[in-house]
Write a protein that holds these residues in place. Structure first.
Motif, PDB file in Angstrom:
ATOM      1  N   ARG A  76     -23.370  -2.618 -43.238  1.00 24.03           N
ATOM      2  CA  ARG A  76     -23.446  -3.980 -43.781  1.00 24.03           C
ATOM      3  C   ARG A  76     -24.074  -3.973 -45.167  1.00 24.03           C
ATOM      4  O   ARG A  76     -23.574  -4.612 -46.095  1.00 24.03           O
ATOM      5  CB  ARG A  76     -24.291  -4.852 -42.855  1.00 24.03           C
ATOM      6  CG  ARG A  76     -23.539  -5.309 -41.639  1.00 24.03           C
ATOM      7  CD  ARG A  76     -24.203  -6.548 -41.038  1.00 24.03           C
ATOM      8  NE  ARG A  76     -23.588  -6.842 -39.757  1.00 24.03           N
ATOM      9  CZ  ARG A  76     -24.209  -6.720 -38.594  1.00 24.03           C
ATOM     10  NH1 ARG A  76     -25.448  -6.331 -38.550  1.00 24.03           N
ATOM     11  NH2 ARG A  76     -23.572  -6.991 -37.483  1.00 24.03           N
ATOM     12  N   LEU A  77     -25.202  -3.246 -45.300  1.00 28.31           N
ATOM     13  CA  LEU A  77     -25.884  -3.235 -46.600  1.00 28.31           C
ATOM     14  C   LEU A  77     -24.983  -2.637 -47.677  1.00 28.31           C
ATOM     15  O   LEU A  77     -24.893  -3.136 -48.797  1.00 28.31           O
ATOM     16  CB  LEU A  77     -27.186  -2.429 -46.494  1.00 28.31           C
ATOM     17  CG  LEU A  77     -28.320  -3.156 -45.765  1.00 28.31           C
ATOM     18  CD1 LEU A  77     -29.502  -2.226 -45.534  1.00 28.31           C
ATOM     19  CD2 LEU A  77     -28.779  -4.359 -46.582  1.00 28.31           C
ATOM     20  N   GLY A 275      -5.805  -6.827 -34.123  1.00 25.03           N
ATOM     21  CA  GLY A 275      -5.459  -5.630 -33.369  1.00 25.03           C
ATOM     22  C   GLY A 275      -5.986  -4.302 -33.852  1.00 25.03           C
ATOM     23  O   GLY A 275      -5.556  -3.265 -33.365  1.00 25.03           O
ATOM     24  N   CYS A 276      -6.917  -4.287 -34.786  1.00 33.31           N
ATOM     25  CA  CYS A 276      -7.501  -2.998 -35.198  1.00 33.31           C
ATOM     26  C   CYS A 276      -8.316  -2.416 -34.036  1.00 33.31           C
ATOM     27  O   CYS A 276      -8.753  -3.151 -33.161  1.00 33.31           O
ATOM     28  CB  CYS A 276      -8.440  -3.200 -36.384  1.00 33.31           C
ATOM     29  SG  CYS A 276      -7.599  -3.445 -37.935  1.00 33.31           S
ATOM     30  N   PRO A 277      -8.531  -1.094 -34.037  1.00 30.95           N
ATOM     31  CA  PRO A 277      -9.394  -0.530 -32.995  1.00 30.95           C
ATOM     32  C   PRO A 277     -10.862  -0.860 -33.261  1.00 30.95           C
ATOM     33  O   PRO A 277     -11.374  -0.578 -34.327  1.00 30.95           O
ATOM     34  CB  PRO A 277      -9.127   0.980 -33.090  1.00 30.95           C
ATOM     35  CG  PRO A 277      -8.498   1.190 -34.408  1.00 30.95           C
ATOM     36  CD  PRO A 277      -7.916  -0.097 -34.888  1.00 30.95           C
ATOM     37  N   HIS A 293     -12.119  -6.474 -40.329  1.00 29.08           N
ATOM     38  CA  HIS A 293     -12.566  -7.728 -40.961  1.00 29.08           C
ATOM     39  C   HIS A 293     -13.914  -8.158 -40.407  1.00 29.08           C
ATOM     40  O   HIS A 293     -14.246  -9.334 -40.411  1.00 29.08           O
ATOM     41  CB  HIS A 293     -11.524  -8.837 -40.759  1.00 29.08           C
ATOM     42  CG  HIS A 293     -10.126  -8.392 -41.036  1.00 29.08           C
ATOM     43  ND1 HIS A 293      -9.229  -8.079 -40.049  1.00 29.08           N
ATOM     44  CD2 HIS A 293      -9.491  -8.167 -42.204  1.00 29.08           C
ATOM     45  CE1 HIS A 293      -8.089  -7.686 -40.586  1.00 29.08           C
ATOM     46  NE2 HIS A 293      -8.217  -7.719 -41.889  1.00 29.08           N
ATOM     47  N   GLN A 294     -14.640  -7.189 -39.886  1.00 28.77           N
ATOM     48  CA  GLN A 294     -16.045  -7.398 -39.484  1.00 28.77           C
ATOM     49  C   GLN A 294     -16.245  -8.324 -38.279  1.00 28.77           C
ATOM     50  O   GLN A 294     -17.336  -8.859 -38.107  1.00 28.77           O
ATOM     51  CB  GLN A 294     -16.877  -7.946 -40.661  1.00 28.77           C
ATOM     52  CG  GLN A 294     -16.585  -7.322 -41.999  1.00 28.77           C
ATOM     53  CD  GLN A 294     -16.965  -5.859 -42.057  1.00 28.77           C
ATOM     54  OE1 GLN A 294     -18.112  -5.523 -41.845  1.00 28.77           O
ATOM     55  NE2 GLN A 294     -16.020  -4.985 -42.335  1.00 28.77           N
ATOM     56  N   PRO A 309     -13.606 -13.242 -37.878  1.00 33.33           N
ATOM     57  CA  PRO A 309     -12.433 -14.096 -37.674  1.00 33.33           C
ATOM     58  C   PRO A 309     -11.830 -14.049 -36.268  1.00 33.33           C
ATOM     59  O   PRO A 309     -10.972 -14.868 -35.959  1.00 33.33           O
ATOM     60  CB  PRO A 309     -11.425 -13.534 -38.685  1.00 33.33           C
ATOM     61  CG  PRO A 309     -11.811 -12.106 -38.842  1.00 33.33           C
ATOM     62  CD  PRO A 309     -13.296 -12.052 -38.672  1.00 33.33           C
ATOM     63  N   ALA A 310     -12.233 -13.108 -35.413  1.00 37.57           N
ATOM     64  CA  ALA A 310     -11.647 -13.058 -34.062  1.00 37.57           C
ATOM     65  C   ALA A 310     -11.984 -14.352 -33.328  1.00 37.57           C
ATOM     66  O   ALA A 310     -13.052 -14.929 -33.517  1.00 37.57           O
ATOM     67  CB  ALA A 310     -12.178 -11.855 -33.301  1.00 37.57           C
ATOM     68  N   LYS A 311     -11.051 -14.797 -32.477  1.00 37.03           N
ATOM     69  CA  LYS A 311     -11.233 -16.109 -31.847  1.00 37.03           C
ATOM     70  C   LYS A 311     -11.553 -16.030 -30.354  1.00 37.03           C
ATOM     71  O   LYS A 311     -11.823 -17.046 -29.739  1.00 37.03           O
ATOM     72  CB  LYS A 311      -9.952 -16.952 -32.031  1.00 37.03           C
ATOM     73  CG  LYS A 311      -9.750 -17.421 -33.453  1.00 37.03           C
ATOM     74  CD  LYS A 311     -10.751 -18.517 -33.799  1.00 37.03           C
ATOM     75  CE  LYS A 311     -10.629 -18.979 -35.220  1.00 37.03           C
ATOM     76  NZ  LYS A 311     -11.151 -18.027 -36.193  1.00 37.03           N
TER      77      LYS A 311
END
Ligand code: FES
Length: 346
Positions: A76-77, A275-277, A293-294, A309-311
């Motif tokens: 993150r940093l 769908g990324c791992p 996308h974190q 962004p995952a729902k």
């Protein structure tokens, strides 16, 4: 100096038949008339460029100071430092360029003569006459059958292109294939398919999964089960991340009490965003991060989404152990794996 230029532009414009009755006398800028204001503007531009330089260097230093591979915190940093550095680097250059152009570059105004856009009367009349002559030559007014057939053909011809586009946007796909994975296939006489390491395909004993350890898992003997052609497709849907935590840290909702085994939980590795791992597990926080996308999932709370962004949560794989102490899947996932898109189609 500017007023003289405007006068010549106006003259040039009129010579080309263009007039701007609203053209006002040009007003000089402070930096045109006051050398101290010009110096001040120059220093401001230099200051903005220095912000850009410092930002770019800071981003590079942060990238090396916080290597991505060490932990979620450094990832993150490092990303934050890179983002801020890149942002400041570009912002500084952009603001400096605008300020430079507005306050220091030569201040001249140009008037561009432009002819009328519409065609003249004669050209328009000729075009209409040509069109009418074409219709008359085609004799279409005297042949209603031909007219109807032509209209129908023109209306229907685009359909082969348009329909597939519309069809692919409608929810009539067979999404059941995303709701079924190889975990549903239990070997004959067994309570469920064993969980095996990926790579290696070595069955995993519950006793080998210590608190904090992480296993990348596929169904045991998936190659034999699905055949070589389907192996990769089925593997992509069935991949699971297995972790063990203190059972006291797990928040389990009613109905899921027997989906975990002594603090061992298994979740789909296919991110519910696109769908990324999902594979970056931070033991201290029990968070699982998707590198694309974190999106961040809380494994202590049934893989609830806490950031990104995952729902929806990652689907959980119900697990237990067989007679020999190997971990097995007691059923398939209870919902489709992968992007929420599939779920909305249900
Ligand atoms: S695919 Fe995981 S956050 Fe986008």
């Amino acid at each position: 100096m500017s007023e003289k230029h405007i006068t010549s532009s106006e003259t040039a414009g009129r010579a080309n038949g263009f007039e701007n009755p609203g053209l006002e006398p040009h007003r000089p800028r402070m930096s045109d008339t006051d050398p101290r204001a010009a110096k001040r503007a120059e220093m401001q531009v230099v200051g903005l460029l220095v912000v850009s330089i410092v930002g770019a260097i800071g981003g590079v230093v942060g990238f090396f100071l916080f290597p991505a591979g060490e932990s979620l915190g450094t990832l993150r940093l490092g990303n934050t430092a890179l983002g801020l550095g890149l942002g400041l680097g570009l912002l500084g250059i952009g603001l400096a360029a605008v300020h430079w152009a507005k306050s220091l570059m030569n201040d001249t105004e140009q008037v561009e003569a432009r002819h009328e856009l519409a065609s003249d009367e004669r050209t328009r009349a000729a075009a209409v006459a040509g069109l009418e002559a074409g219709i008359k030559d085609a004799n279409i007014a005297r042949r209603p059958l031909l007219k109807g057939a032509l209209a129908s053909a023109l209306a229907l011809a685009p359909l082969p292109f348009v329909l597939p586009l519309i069809g692919n946007l409608t929810p009539d796909w067979d999404i059941s294939r995303f709701a079924r994975t190889a975990w549903r296939n239990k070997p004959a006489g067994s309570a469920g398919r064993r969980l095996a390491t990926d790579p290696g395909d070595v069955p995993i004993r519950a006793a080998d999964v210590t608190i904090g350890s992480v296993f990348h898992v596929i169904p045991h003997e998936l190659g034999e089960l699905e055949g070589e052609d389907e192996f990769l497709n089925e593997k992509a849907k069935a991949v699971v991340l297995l972790v063990r935590m203190d059972p006291a840290d797990l928040n389990i909702s009613p109905g899921r009490e027997d989906w975990s085994y002594h603090g061992i939980v298994a979740y789909s590795k296919v991110c519910t965003h696109v769908g990324c791992p999902v594979a970056l597990y931070e033991q201290n926080t029990k968070h699982l991060l998707c590198p694309c996308h974190q999106s961040t999932f809380d494994l202590a709370n049934e893989a609830r989404v806490i950031f990104g962004p995952a729902k929806r949560p990652l689907p959980q794989l119900p697990i237990s152990v067989d007679d020999e102490g190997y971990l097995i899947a007691t059923s398939d996932f209870h919902e489709p794996v992968g992007p929420s898109y599939w779920e909305r189609l249900k």
